[in-house]
Motif scaffolding. Structure first.
Motif, short mmCIF file in Angstrom:
data_model
loop_
_atom_site.label_atom_id
_atom_site.label_comp_id
_atom_site.label_asym_id
_atom_site.label_seq_id
_atom_site.Cartn_x
_atom_site.Cartn_y
_atom_site.Cartn_z
N VAL A 37 -11.76 1.22 -14.09
CA VAL A 37 -11.41 0.70 -12.75
C VAL A 37 -9.93 0.90 -12.49
CG1 VAL A 37 -11.23 -1.40 -11.36
CG2 VAL A 37 -13.32 -0.94 -12.66
N GLU A 38 -9.11 0.57 -13.51
CA GLU A 38 -7.66 0.73 -13.35
C GLU A 38 -7.29 2.19 -13.10
OE1 GLU A 38 -5.42 -1.60 -12.97
OE2 GLU A 38 -7.07 -3.03 -13.11
N ASN A 39 -8.00 3.09 -13.83
CA ASN A 39 -7.75 4.53 -13.64
C ASN A 39 -8.05 4.95 -12.20
OD1 ASN A 39 -6.93 4.88 -16.27
ND2 ASN A 39 -8.96 5.55 -17.00
N HIS A 40 -9.19 4.46 -11.67
CA HIS A 40 -9.58 4.79 -10.28
C HIS A 40 -8.56 4.23 -9.29
CE1 HIS A 40 -13.29 6.86 -10.87
NE2 HIS A 40 -13.88 5.87 -11.53
N LEU A 41 -8.10 3.01 -9.55
CA LEU A 41 -7.11 2.39 -8.65
C LEU A 41 -5.80 3.19 -8.66
CD1 LEU A 41 -7.65 -1.43 -9.34
CD2 LEU A 41 -8.12 -0.22 -7.20
N GLU A 42 -5.38 3.58 -9.87
CA GLU A 42 -4.13 4.32 -10.00
C GLU A 42 -4.24 5.70 -9.33
OE1 GLU A 42 -0.27 4.64 -10.66
OE2 GLU A 42 -1.44 2.85 -11.12
N MET A 43 -5.38 6.35 -9.60
CA MET A 43 -5.59 7.69 -9.04
C MET A 43 -5.69 7.61 -7.51
SD MET A 43 -5.69 10.62 -10.39
CE MET A 43 -5.62 12.16 -9.46
N GLY A 44 -6.42 6.60 -7.04
CA GLY A 44 -6.57 6.41 -5.59
C GLY A 44 -5.23 6.16 -4.91
N LYS A 45 -4.38 5.38 -5.60
CA LYS A 45 -3.05 5.04 -5.07
C LYS A 45 -2.21 6.31 -4.92
CE LYS A 45 0.77 1.85 -6.05
NZ LYS A 45 1.31 0.92 -7.06
N LYS A 46 -2.26 7.19 -5.93
CA LYS A 46 -1.50 8.45 -5.89
C LYS A 46 -2.00 9.36 -4.77
CE LYS A 46 -0.15 8.57 -10.78
NZ LYS A 46 -0.42 9.20 -12.09
N LEU A 47 -3.31 9.46 -4.65
CA LEU A 47 -3.90 10.32 -3.60
C LEU A 47 -3.59 9.78 -2.21
CD1 LEU A 47 -7.32 10.99 -5.35
CD2 LEU A 47 -5.64 12.75 -4.76
N LEU A 48 -3.58 8.45 -2.08
CA LEU A 48 -3.25 7.82 -0.79
C LEU A 48 -1.80 8.15 -0.41
CD1 LEU A 48 -3.80 5.88 1.58
CD2 LEU A 48 -3.25 3.97 0.07
N ALA A 49 -0.90 8.06 -1.40
CA ALA A 49 0.51 8.37 -1.15
C ALA A 49 0.69 9.84 -0.76
CB ALA A 49 1.34 8.06 -2.40
N ALA A 50 -0.20 10.70 -1.30
CA ALA A 50 -0.12 12.14 -1.00
C ALA A 50 -0.83 12.49 0.32
CB ALA A 50 -0.74 12.94 -2.14
N GLY A 51 -1.44 11.47 0.95
CA GLY A 51 -2.13 11.70 2.22
C GLY A 51 -3.53 12.27 2.08
N GLN A 52 -4.06 12.32 0.84
CA GLN A 52 -5.42 12.84 0.61
C GLN A 52 -6.40 11.66 0.72
OE1 GLN A 52 -5.68 15.51 -2.85
NE2 GLN A 52 -3.47 15.83 -2.71
N LEU A 53 -6.68 11.27 1.95
CA LEU A 53 -7.39 10.02 2.21
C LEU A 53 -8.84 10.02 1.73
CD1 LEU A 53 -6.00 9.24 5.81
CD2 LEU A 53 -5.10 8.52 3.61
N ARG A 77 -8.99 -0.14 -0.66
CA ARG A 77 -9.96 0.59 0.16
C ARG A 77 -9.74 0.27 1.64
NH1 ARG A 77 -16.40 0.30 -0.94
NH2 ARG A 77 -16.17 -1.77 0.01
N ALA A 78 -9.43 -0.99 1.95
CA ALA A 78 -9.14 -1.39 3.34
C ALA A 78 -7.93 -0.62 3.87
CB ALA A 78 -8.88 -2.89 3.42
N THR A 79 -6.92 -0.43 3.00
CA THR A 79 -5.72 0.30 3.38
C THR A 79 -6.06 1.74 3.78
OG1 THR A 79 -4.45 -1.03 1.81
CG2 THR A 79 -3.40 0.97 2.63
N VAL A 80 -6.95 2.38 3.00
CA VAL A 80 -7.36 3.76 3.31
C VAL A 80 -8.14 3.78 4.63
CG1 VAL A 80 -8.68 5.78 2.55
CG2 VAL A 80 -7.44 4.40 0.88
N TYR A 81 -9.06 2.83 4.81
CA TYR A 81 -9.82 2.77 6.06
C TYR A 81 -8.88 2.67 7.27
CZ TYR A 81 -14.48 2.11 3.95
OH TYR A 81 -15.68 2.27 3.28
N LEU A 82 -7.85 1.84 7.14
CA LEU A 82 -6.89 1.69 8.24
C LEU A 82 -6.14 2.99 8.49
CD1 LEU A 82 -5.47 -1.87 7.48
CD2 LEU A 82 -6.89 -1.21 9.43
#
Length: 504
Positions: A37-53, A77-82
């Motif tokens: 779960v932590e890996n997914h959160l970390e990876m998701g955070k990096k992709l979000l910062a890179a704009g790969q929504l 996930r809410a942050t990405v939806y927004l």
């Protein structure tokens, strides 16, 4: 020293692989292995910062599935939806965060802001008040107070707008709703009310814009689609009206208003399409009849009558029914003086009727409203040439035939006039001289108007018999020498006929 036989050695070499299989089985049963779960959160955070929504969203989905009680997975996930503009999807995730962690002030503040944008003012105020009671940071406190104040102001404006609307003061209501919608951008109800104000104020373009937004903001919004269809219908746009009413029926096939309206629009649409196909086939009289049917099908919407008459004006002009074309085009222009199509078609009809100055006026008026239209430019130049030509010599007038006359009519008129003005019919020297000139004009008119190439040039405003008009080119004609050149020439012996008559 311990010795291991070859078989045992082979079994031990498979242990790491078996451990991996066990670990994979554990992951399959429990959804996530420790740290997943932590890996997914970390990876998701990096992709979000890179704009790969989209990729970030996939990782946050996996994190939520891996640990349904992890409030941070929902928050991310809410942050990405927004970021993707999907506020409706973000709201349930923010609510889940607050359910799992009631003191998560940032999530509550964010939910309050979303609720305010959706026009859910009471719920938004509740969130802002709870933020202020929960030890917020100075920034959060300031934002909550500001939004609470804004929400109170919106509440007051909503009450005022509703009051104005009930009193049918649609201008004032719309002004209040402008301010409300600036804040409550996703509030379908406010947009629907403002659309109704715009309809009453006759601002149909603005009403359409609000109703289109409302149809997306509220699911199964059949009423928005019905209103859109009726607005387009009253504007005379049968295709858009049909498109919107179909959207209504997709949501509710049994919708009474939409189904009744659909039948009417479909019938009208079919007639208009049939008329346009006839125009493409150059069956202009049939197209006129079909457009007369359109006016009978919908006599109560002025725009359909005007549109039908505009197309009838075009057909009559193309069919060279000059008088009718001028009459119908004039009806259109009385209702819509800037109708470029009607101006062009009436100008063409005027040209057919030798009313060159009127044609020039219409082409010039059309040019004012459509400067880059090549057809108008060419038509105006042609009308100006024809006017200039008419002030010199008009072969149609010489023979007394219409510009639309067939070759048979031209020859018949020529024979009659040639017989009447043959110089041998006149004894008086002055009368004979006048007859000679007239006879030459008649013969020239016949030669020009029975030769397709020469007639085409003349119709474009160029005189094939005038050396100046030819600018040194074109045919060489023997007519310019006067009557002497006619001695021995029998004008009645040319063409498809050959006959003689006696002169006294």
């Amino acid at each position: 020293m311990v010795t291991i036989n070859p078989v045992a050695h082979r079994v031990l070499s498979y242990v790491p692989f078996l451990l991996v299989l066990i670990d994979l089985r554990y992951e399959g049963v429990n959804g996530e292995k420790p740290g997943g779960v932590e890996n997914h959160l970390e990876m998701g955070k990096k992709l979000l910062a890179a704009g790969q929504l989209a990729d970030a969203l996939s990782h946050f989905h996996a994190a939520v599935d891996g640990d349904p009680k992890n409030y941070m997975a929902y928050y991310r996930r809410a942050t990405v939806y927004l970021a993707m503009g999907k506020s409706k999807s973000a709201l349930p995730d923010l609510s889940k965060v607050i359910e799992l962690k009631p003191d998560f002030t940032s999530a509550r503040l964010q939910r309050g802001n979303l609720l305010l944008k959706h026009g859910k003012l009471d719920e938004a105020e509740s969130d802002f008040k709870k933020v202020l009671k929960s030890n917020p940071s100075s920034r959060e406190e300031q934002e909550a107070q500001s939004q609470l104040k804004k929400s109170d102001e919106i509440q007051r404006l909503v009450a005022q707008a509703q009051s104005d609307f009930k009193r049918r003061d649609h201008g004032s209501a719309a002004s209040h709703l402008d301010i409300i919608i600036d804040t409550c951008v996703w509030d379908a109800d406010s947009r629907e009310m403002r659309a109704e104000c715009f309809i009453q104020l006759g601002e149909m373009g603005k009403a359409i814009s609000d109703l289109k937004a409302a149809s997306k903001l509220k699911s199964d919004n059949t009423q928005a689609f019905y209103k859109l269809s009726t607005i387009y219908y009253n504007l005379g746009d049968h295709e858009m009206s049909l498109s919107e009413v179909r959207e209504c029926l997709k949501l509710d096939p049994d919708h009474k208003q939409c189904f009744s309206h659909y039948k009417q629009v479909k019938k009208l649409n079919k007639q208009i399409q049939a008329a346009e196909e006839l125009i493409q086939q150059e069956k202009y009289s049939d197209a006129v009849s079909k457009y007369e049917s359109v006016m009978k099908t919908e006599p109560n919407v002025p725009q359909f009558t005007l549109n039908a008459k505009e197309r009838m004006c075009h057909c009559l002009s193309k069919d060279q029914q000059t008088a009718k074309a001028i009459s119908v085009c004039s009806e259109v222009l009385k209702a819509d003086p800037q109708n470029v199509n009607a101006l062009k078609d009436r100008a063409e009809a005027y040209l057919q009727d030798d009313q060159y100055e009127e044609a020039i006026r219409d082409f010039e008026s059309a040019k004012e409203h459509s400067e880059n239209d090549q057809q108008i430019k060419e038509g105006l130049e042609r009308a100006q040439r024809l006017l200039k030509q008419s002030q010199k010599r008009d072969y149609y007038k010489i023979l007394g035939v219409k510009r639309t006359a067939q070759k048979k009519e031209i020859l018949k008129a020529y024979r009659k006039l040639a017989q009447q003005w043959h110089p041998d019919n006149f004894q008086d020297a002055e009368e004979k001289k006048k007859a000679e000139k007239k006879f030459i004009d008649i013969a020239q008119a016949k030669e020009v108007l029975t030769d397709p190439e020469m007639r085409s040039k003349f119709d474009q405003g160029e005189d094939p018999m005038d050396p100046e008009s030819q600018q040194g080119g074109g045919h060489h004609h023997h007519f310019h020498g006067g009557w002497d050149n006619f001695q021995g020439f029998n004008p009645f012996g040319s063409g498809p006929f050959n006959f003689k008559f006696n002169f006294n």
